[in-house]
Design an enzyme around this catalytic site. Structure first.
Site, PDB file in Angstrom:
ATOM      1  CE1 TYR A   1     -22.407 -45.611  18.529  1.00  0.00           C
ATOM      2  CE2 TYR A   1     -21.315 -47.727  18.246  1.00  0.00           C
ATOM      3  CZ  TYR A   1     -21.407 -46.486  18.862  1.00  0.00           C
ATOM      4  OH  TYR A   1     -20.480 -46.124  19.814  1.00  0.00           O
TER       5      TYR A   1
ATOM      6  CD  GLU B   1     -27.733 -45.972  23.895  1.00  0.00           C
ATOM      7  OE1 GLU B   1     -27.098 -45.603  24.898  1.00  0.00           O
ATOM      8  OE2 GLU B   1     -27.742 -45.325  22.823  1.00  0.00           O
TER       9      GLU B   1
ATOM     10  CG  ASN C   1     -15.207 -41.128  20.751  1.00  0.00           C
ATOM     11  OD1 ASN C   1     -15.439 -42.322  20.958  1.00  0.00           O
ATOM     12  ND2 ASN C   1     -16.120 -40.304  20.252  1.00  0.00           N
TER      13      ASN C   1
ATOM     14  CG  HIS D   1     -22.144 -45.053  23.780  1.00  0.00           C
ATOM     15  ND1 HIS D   1     -22.672 -44.360  22.716  1.00  0.00           N
ATOM     16  CD2 HIS D   1     -23.204 -45.458  24.539  1.00  0.00           C
ATOM     17  CE1 HIS D   1     -24.002 -44.365  22.833  1.00  0.00           C
ATOM     18  NE2 HIS D   1     -24.349 -45.026  23.916  1.00  0.00           N
TER      19      HIS D   1
ATOM     20  CE  LYS E   1     -17.550 -45.027  21.619  1.00  0.00           C
ATOM     21  NZ  LYS E   1     -17.513 -44.031  20.528  1.00  0.00           N
TER      22      LYS E   1
ATOM     23  CG  PHE F   1     -18.719 -42.444  10.629  1.00  0.00           C
ATOM     24  CD1 PHE F   1     -19.258 -43.007  11.777  1.00  0.00           C
ATOM     25  CD2 PHE F   1     -19.142 -41.171  10.249  1.00  0.00           C
ATOM     26  CE1 PHE F   1     -20.197 -42.318  12.547  1.00  0.00           C
ATOM     27  CE2 PHE F   1     -20.074 -40.469  11.017  1.00  0.00           C
ATOM     28  CZ  PHE F   1     -20.606 -41.056  12.164  1.00  0.00           C
TER      29      PHE F   1
ATOM     30  NE  ARG G   1     -24.021 -37.141  24.882  1.00  0.00           N
ATOM     31  CZ  ARG G   1     -23.700 -37.626  23.674  1.00  0.00           C
ATOM     32  NH1 ARG G   1     -23.452 -38.925  23.523  1.00  0.00           N
ATOM     33  NH2 ARG G   1     -23.609 -36.845  22.633  1.00  0.00           N
TER      34      ARG G   1
HETATM   35  P1  IDP Z   1     -21.494 -39.574  20.447  1.00  0.00           P
HETATM   36  O1  IDP Z   1     -20.724 -40.869  20.678  1.00  0.00           O
HETATM   37  O2  IDP Z   1     -20.752 -38.383  21.023  1.00  0.00           O
HETATM   38  O3  IDP Z   1     -22.928 -39.643  20.898  1.00  0.00           O
HETATM   39  P2  IDP Z   1     -22.403 -39.919  17.674  1.00  0.00           P
HETATM   40  O4  IDP Z   1     -22.634 -38.817  16.721  1.00  0.00           O
HETATM   41  O5  IDP Z   1     -23.582 -40.671  18.214  1.00  0.00           O
HETATM   42  O6  IDP Z   1     -21.507 -39.314  18.874  1.00  0.00           O
HETATM   43  O7  IDP Z   1     -21.404 -40.935  16.972  1.00  0.00           O
HETATM   44  C1  IDP Z   1     -21.158 -42.212  17.518  1.00  0.00           C
HETATM   45  C2  IDP Z   1     -19.699 -42.540  17.412  1.00  0.00           C
HETATM   46  O8  IDP Z   1     -19.346 -42.627  16.032  1.00  0.00           O
HETATM   47  C3  IDP Z   1     -18.768 -41.462  17.975  1.00  0.00           C
HETATM   48  O9  IDP Z   1     -18.570 -41.578  19.366  1.00  0.00           O
HETATM   49  C4  IDP Z   1     -17.494 -41.704  17.195  1.00  0.00           C
HETATM   50  O10 IDP Z   1     -16.681 -42.712  17.802  1.00  0.00           O
HETATM   51  C5  IDP Z   1     -18.002 -42.212  15.861  1.00  0.00           C
HETATM   52  N1  IDP Z   1     -17.960 -41.129  14.864  1.00  0.00           N
HETATM   53  C6  IDP Z   1     -18.725 -40.018  14.832  1.00  0.00           C
HETATM   54  N2  IDP Z   1     -18.400 -39.233  13.788  1.00  0.00           N
HETATM   55  C7  IDP Z   1     -17.400 -39.885  13.150  1.00  0.00           C
HETATM   56  C8  IDP Z   1     -16.642 -39.584  11.983  1.00  0.00           C
HETATM   57  O11 IDP Z   1     -16.830 -38.548  11.302  1.00  0.00           O
HETATM   58  N3  IDP Z   1     -15.685 -40.505  11.624  1.00  0.00           N
HETATM   59  C9  IDP Z   1     -15.457 -41.673  12.341  1.00  0.00           C
HETATM   60  N4  IDP Z   1     -16.153 -41.981  13.452  1.00  0.00           N
HETATM   61  C10 IDP Z   1     -17.107 -41.104  13.844  1.00  0.00           C
END
Ligand code: IDP
Length: 146
Positions: A49, A126, A112, A115, A9, A57, A85
Protein backbone atom coordinates in the site's frame (compact mmCIF):
# COMPACT_ATOMS: atom_id res chain seq x y z
CA UNK A 1 -2.57 -12.59 -22.04
CA UNK A 2 -3.00 -10.33 -19.02
CA UNK A 3 -2.52 -11.24 -15.35
CA UNK A 4 -3.73 -9.52 -12.20
CA UNK A 5 -3.21 -9.83 -8.47
CA UNK A 6 -6.34 -10.29 -6.36
CA UNK A 7 -6.46 -10.72 -2.59
CA UNK A 8 -9.35 -11.69 -0.34
CA UNK A 9 -8.78 -9.53 2.72
CA UNK A 10 -8.94 -10.80 6.34
CA UNK A 11 -12.68 -9.98 6.61
CA UNK A 12 -13.46 -12.12 3.55
CA UNK A 13 -11.40 -15.04 4.88
CA UNK A 14 -13.01 -14.82 8.36
CA UNK A 15 -16.49 -14.65 6.86
CA UNK A 16 -15.96 -17.74 4.71
CA UNK A 17 -16.25 -15.94 1.37
CA UNK A 18 -13.17 -17.39 -0.40
CA UNK A 19 -15.11 -20.03 -2.32
CA UNK A 20 -17.94 -17.76 -3.43
CA UNK A 21 -15.55 -15.06 -4.61
CA UNK A 22 -13.31 -17.46 -6.50
CA UNK A 23 -16.38 -19.00 -8.13
CA UNK A 24 -17.27 -15.64 -9.67
CA UNK A 25 -13.89 -15.35 -11.40
CA UNK A 26 -13.92 -19.01 -12.47
CA UNK A 27 -17.44 -18.73 -13.92
CA UNK A 28 -16.49 -15.55 -15.76
CA UNK A 29 -13.86 -17.56 -17.61
CA UNK A 30 -10.65 -16.34 -16.00
CA UNK A 31 -7.86 -18.78 -15.19
CA UNK A 32 -6.34 -19.19 -11.74
CA UNK A 33 -2.56 -19.35 -12.09
CA UNK A 34 -1.45 -19.11 -8.44
CA UNK A 35 -3.02 -18.85 -4.96
CA UNK A 36 -2.07 -19.07 -1.30
CA UNK A 37 -3.51 -18.51 2.16
CA UNK A 38 -0.99 -16.46 4.10
CA UNK A 39 -0.40 -14.08 6.98
CA UNK A 40 0.93 -10.66 6.01
CA UNK A 41 3.89 -8.94 7.70
CA UNK A 42 3.73 -5.20 8.33
CA UNK A 43 6.64 -4.80 5.92
CA UNK A 44 4.72 -6.51 3.09
CA UNK A 45 1.51 -4.59 3.86
CA UNK A 46 3.37 -1.26 3.87
CA UNK A 47 5.10 -2.04 0.56
CA UNK A 48 1.84 -3.18 -1.00
CA UNK A 49 0.00 0.00 0.00
CA UNK A 50 3.01 2.31 -0.51
CA UNK A 51 0.99 4.68 -2.75
CA UNK A 52 -1.34 5.37 0.19
CA UNK A 53 1.28 6.01 2.86
CA UNK A 54 0.36 9.70 3.23
CA UNK A 55 -3.34 8.95 3.73
CA UNK A 56 -4.80 9.40 7.23
CA UNK A 57 -6.15 5.83 7.21
CA UNK A 58 -2.81 4.20 6.25
CA UNK A 59 -2.02 2.90 9.78
CA UNK A 60 -5.52 1.51 10.17
CA UNK A 61 -5.27 -0.15 6.74
CA UNK A 62 -1.97 -1.85 7.59
CA UNK A 63 -3.38 -2.96 10.99
CA UNK A 64 -6.36 -4.49 9.22
CA UNK A 65 -4.47 -6.30 6.45
CA UNK A 66 -2.08 -7.83 9.02
CA UNK A 67 -4.90 -8.80 11.44
CA UNK A 68 -5.53 -12.29 10.03
CA UNK A 69 -4.83 -14.50 7.03
CA UNK A 70 -5.51 -13.27 3.52
CA UNK A 71 -6.02 -15.33 0.36
CA UNK A 72 -3.69 -14.09 -2.38
CA UNK A 73 -4.30 -15.05 -6.02
CA UNK A 74 -3.07 -14.45 -9.55
CA UNK A 75 -5.70 -14.63 -12.28
CA UNK A 76 -5.17 -14.61 -16.03
CA UNK A 77 -7.42 -13.65 -18.96
CA UNK A 78 -8.41 -11.05 -21.52
CA UNK A 79 -8.54 -7.62 -19.88
CA UNK A 80 -8.53 -9.33 -16.49
CA UNK A 81 -7.18 -6.24 -14.67
CA UNK A 82 -10.04 -3.90 -15.57
CA UNK A 83 -12.73 -6.60 -15.68
CA UNK A 84 -11.81 -7.86 -12.20
CA UNK A 85 -11.99 -4.26 -10.91
CA UNK A 86 -15.46 -3.94 -12.43
CA UNK A 87 -16.53 -7.23 -10.83
CA UNK A 88 -15.23 -5.99 -7.45
CA UNK A 89 -17.13 -2.70 -7.58
CA UNK A 90 -16.22 0.72 -6.21
CA UNK A 91 -13.92 1.02 -3.18
CA UNK A 92 -16.77 2.10 -0.90
CA UNK A 93 -19.36 -0.69 -0.90
CA UNK A 94 -22.07 1.97 -0.46
CA UNK A 95 -21.21 3.28 -3.96
CA UNK A 96 -20.64 -0.15 -5.56
CA UNK A 97 -23.18 -1.30 -8.14
CA UNK A 98 -25.46 -4.17 -7.09
CA UNK A 99 -24.09 -7.49 -8.31
CA UNK A 100 -20.49 -6.52 -7.66
CA UNK A 101 -18.51 -8.31 -4.95
CA UNK A 102 -18.22 -5.28 -2.67
CA UNK A 103 -21.90 -4.39 -3.06
CA UNK A 104 -23.04 -7.94 -2.44
CA UNK A 105 -20.72 -8.84 0.45
CA UNK A 106 -19.59 -5.67 2.25
CA UNK A 107 -20.87 -2.54 3.99
CA UNK A 108 -17.77 -0.59 5.05
CA UNK A 109 -14.91 0.98 3.09
CA UNK A 110 -12.34 -0.41 5.54
CA UNK A 111 -13.62 -3.98 5.36
CA UNK A 112 -14.43 -4.24 1.67
CA UNK A 113 -13.48 -7.91 1.26
CA UNK A 114 -11.19 -7.81 -1.77
CA UNK A 115 -8.20 -6.08 -3.33
CA UNK A 116 -7.44 -6.03 -7.05
CA UNK A 117 -4.60 -4.41 -9.02
CA UNK A 118 -5.69 -1.17 -10.68
CA UNK A 119 -3.23 -0.97 -13.63
CA UNK A 120 -0.82 -3.19 -15.61
CA UNK A 121 2.13 -1.59 -13.78
CA UNK A 122 0.63 -2.29 -10.36
CA UNK A 123 -0.42 -5.82 -11.39
CA UNK A 124 3.20 -6.65 -12.27
CA UNK A 125 4.52 -4.95 -9.13
CA UNK A 126 2.04 -6.82 -6.89
CA UNK A 127 2.60 -10.21 -8.59
CA UNK A 128 6.33 -9.74 -8.00
CA UNK A 129 5.81 -8.58 -4.41
CA UNK A 130 3.39 -11.31 -3.31
CA UNK A 131 4.43 -14.26 -5.48
CA UNK A 132 7.98 -13.41 -6.50
CA UNK A 133 6.56 -13.30 -10.03
CA UNK A 134 5.71 -17.02 -9.98
CA UNK A 135 2.61 -18.41 -11.68
CA UNK A 136 1.62 -21.70 -13.28
CA UNK A 137 1.36 -21.71 -17.07
CA UNK A 138 -1.12 -24.31 -18.30
CA UNK A 139 -3.82 -24.74 -20.94
CA UNK A 140 -7.47 -25.35 -20.26
CA UNK A 141 -9.29 -27.31 -22.94
CA UNK A 142 -12.29 -24.98 -22.53
CA UNK A 143 -10.20 -21.94 -23.54
CA UNK A 144 -11.38 -21.98 -27.17
CA UNK A 145 -14.99 -21.43 -25.99
CA UNK A 146 -14.23 -18.30 -24.00
P1 IDP B 1 -9.09 0.12 -4.01
O1 IDP B 1 -8.88 -0.99 -2.99
O2 IDP B 1 -10.52 0.13 -4.52
O3 IDP B 1 -8.08 0.11 -5.12
P2 IDP B 1 -7.64 2.35 -2.76
O4 IDP B 1 -7.98 3.77 -2.93
O5 IDP B 1 -6.39 1.82 -3.40
O6 IDP B 1 -8.93 1.50 -3.23
O7 IDP B 1 -7.59 2.06 -1.20
C1 IDP B 1 -7.07 0.86 -0.69
C2 IDP B 1 -7.92 0.36 0.44
O8 IDP B 1 -7.85 1.30 1.51
C3 IDP B 1 -9.41 0.27 0.11
O9 IDP B 1 -9.76 -0.94 -0.52
C4 IDP B 1 -10.04 0.41 1.48
O10 IDP B 1 -10.13 -0.85 2.16
C5 IDP B 1 -9.08 1.31 2.22
N1 IDP B 1 -9.60 2.69 2.25
C6 IDP B 1 -9.73 3.54 1.22
N2 IDP B 1 -10.27 4.71 1.61
C7 IDP B 1 -10.46 4.58 2.95
C8 IDP B 1 -10.98 5.46 3.94
O11 IDP B 1 -11.37 6.62 3.67
N3 IDP B 1 -11.03 4.97 5.22
C9 IDP B 1 -10.60 3.69 5.56
N4 IDP B 1 -10.11 2.83 4.64
C10 IDP B 1 -10.04 3.27 3.36
Amino acid sequence: MERTFLMIKPDGVQRGLIGQIMTRFEKKGFKLVNAKLMTVSRELAEKHYDELKEKPFFGELVDFITSGPVFAMIWEGNNVISVARAMMGKTNPADAAPGTIRADFAVSVGMNVIHGSDSPENAQREIDLWFNGEAISYDKTIAKWL
